[in-house]
Design an enzyme around this catalytic site. Structure first.
Site, PDB file in Angstrom:
ATOM      1  CE1 TYR A   1     -40.912  -3.619  21.726  1.00  0.00           C
ATOM      2  CE2 TYR A   1     -39.427  -4.615  23.320  1.00  0.00           C
ATOM      3  CZ  TYR A   1     -40.511  -4.705  22.475  1.00  0.00           C
ATOM      4  OH  TYR A   1     -41.197  -5.884  22.382  1.00  0.00           O
TER       5      TYR A   1
ATOM      6  CE  LYS B   1     -32.589 -14.514  33.190  1.00  0.00           C
ATOM      7  NZ  LYS B   1     -33.043 -15.716  33.901  1.00  0.00           N
TER       8      LYS B   1
ATOM      9  CG  ASP C   1     -36.158 -17.100  34.581  1.00  0.00           C
ATOM     10  OD1 ASP C   1     -35.827 -15.963  34.936  1.00  0.00           O
ATOM     11  OD2 ASP C   1     -35.586 -18.122  34.973  1.00  0.00           O
TER      12      ASP C   1
ATOM     13  CG  ASP D   1     -43.909  -7.195  23.735  1.00  0.00           C
ATOM     14  OD1 ASP D   1     -45.122  -7.456  23.675  1.00  0.00           O
ATOM     15  OD2 ASP D   1     -43.238  -6.939  22.732  1.00  0.00           O
TER      16      ASP D   1
END
Length: 410
Positions: free
Chosen positions: A153, A225, A273, A297
């Protein structure tokens, strides 16, 4: 408090000094924003009056941003708006349109970047009477701390087939040829740079930990992640654990990476995930969540869906060092609903309750939240909630606001 000055001030010790009659800027917003503001302002004012009588009152000051600002000032985000928020510290806004064409990519991102509002805080909880797609939405009670200023972002991108993209690829090929070979179609690829810093990570994780300690929360989960992006998201995880050990005296639990604080708070981590499975299978195992921008988000919207949707999900963008904070409706402008008196103002109202807590007006915040909960439980709801629930009474935006006021303590 006898201080009747109008300006909220951040004191040297890091606390807000809030007068009894603070000036708080507001941005009405685009699309359904005016409908929501018209219904919400009386509710907020009534909640403050319910808690404090005539002793305290918000002095609202409208600022321009979005379509209204562009139409009247020729700028999507006038400098006067930024300057006023910098001066007043605390503000609240409705949804803003994304400008078409060049210039500002996102007004929301521009506000966050311009004021260095590094924490996006998104509480997610269930209200009785709302229909949910999951069996036990009441088990969801999380507060997400999403890093707001880094990750993809940051907006450092080179469009496909541009000179900048070609130069970037040529630099990579020259300096790191082994990495350049991993780009399968280099001359038709766009590129994005993902900055993740130690400083940015530490101030976000610190805020999440302090929130958990101050609100007697059982755990902080670092969502990342890092198994794939080892030097960005993996570092986020590592730096978060290091901060917990160094600044808060957390110690290892067994042989794993998890840590326990002297008070019993646990800090742990979860790959993103897997976390999206966790919030469906074991939501009660997670309380405060600290994560990077893109993960936050995804996760905050997924969690909102479990408790009834983004229309009842509040949010805030905060810099806990300077005191600057903007509270906001987290949904879009919904232009199809504009002017029809049908939009749901709950997201904005719950964000207003967050704002009241932020300035230390907890009784007013509690009164607003309780009145909203009672209204929803009674079956008096806006169309988006009524269509999911048999026997509900459909109210317009303004009537819903009046119903909430009727449930406030006298």
């Amino acid at each position: 408090m006898n201080d009747r000055s109008e300006k909220i001030v951040m004191l040297p010790q890091g606390e807000l000094r809030v007068p009894n009659f603070p000036v708080i800027p507001h941005i009405v917003g685009d699309g359904c924003g005016p409908d929501i503001w018209e219904a919400s302002r009386p509710v907020i004012d009534a909640a403050v009056q319910s808690a404090y009588g005539a002793e305290r009152r918000i002095i609202w000051r409208e600022l321009l941003a979005g379509q209204k600002a562009y139409d009247t000032r020729g700028a999507w985000l006038p400098e006067e708006t930024m300057a006023t928020i910098r001066e007043c510290l605390v503000g609240i806004k409705g949804p803003l349109t994304t400008p078409v064409g060049g210039g500002i990519r996102s007004l929301n991102v521009a506000l966050r970047q311009g004021l260095d509002l590094y924490c996006c805080v998104r509480p997610v909880r269930y209200f009785d009477g709302i229909v949910s797609p999951v069996k036990h939405p009441e088990k969801v009670d999380m507060v997400i701390f999403r890093e707001n200023t880094e990750d993809i972002y940051a907006g450092i991108e080179f469009s496909a087939e541009s000179a900048e993209a070609r130069d970037f690829y040529m630099w990579l090929q020259k300096k790191h040829p082994e990495r350049a070979t991993k780009i399968r179609f280099p001359y038709s690829s766009g590129f994005g740079i993902k900055p993740v810093s130690r400083e940015g990570t530490e101030r976000l994780v610190r805020a999440a930990i302090l929130y958990a300690l101050q609100n007697n929360r059982p755990s902080v989960t670092l969502v990342h992640k890092g198994n794939i992006m080892k030097f960005t998201e993996g570092s986020f995880r590592d730096w978060g654990y290091e901060l917990a050990r160094r600044e808060f005296g957390a110690s290892p639990i067994g042989n794993g990476p998890w840590l326990r604080f002297p008070c019993g708070l646990v800090i742990k981590d979860c790959i993103c995930d897997a976390f999206l499975q966790e919030i469906l299978l074991h939501p009660a195992d997670h309380s405060v969540v600290a994560t990077l921008n893109l993960n936050g988000d995804y996760c905050s919207d997924a969690l909102a869906a479990q408790v009834g949707g983004i229309g009842i999900s509040p949010g805030a963008n905060i810099n806990y060092v300077t005191g600057h904070a903007i509270f906001e409706a987290t949904h879009g402008t919904a232009p199809a609903l504009a002017g029809k008196d049908v939009a749901n103002p709950s997201s904005f109202l719950l964000s207003a309750a967050m704002m009241l807590r932020y300035i230390g007006w907890d009784p007013a915040a509690g009164a607003l939240e309780e009145a909203l909960a009672k209204t929803i439980a009674s079956g008096q709801v806006t169309a988006d909630l009524a269509e999911q629930r048999s026997g509900a009474t459909t109210l317009g935006t303004r009537a819903f606001g009046k119903a909430i006021i009727s449930h406030l303590p006298a």
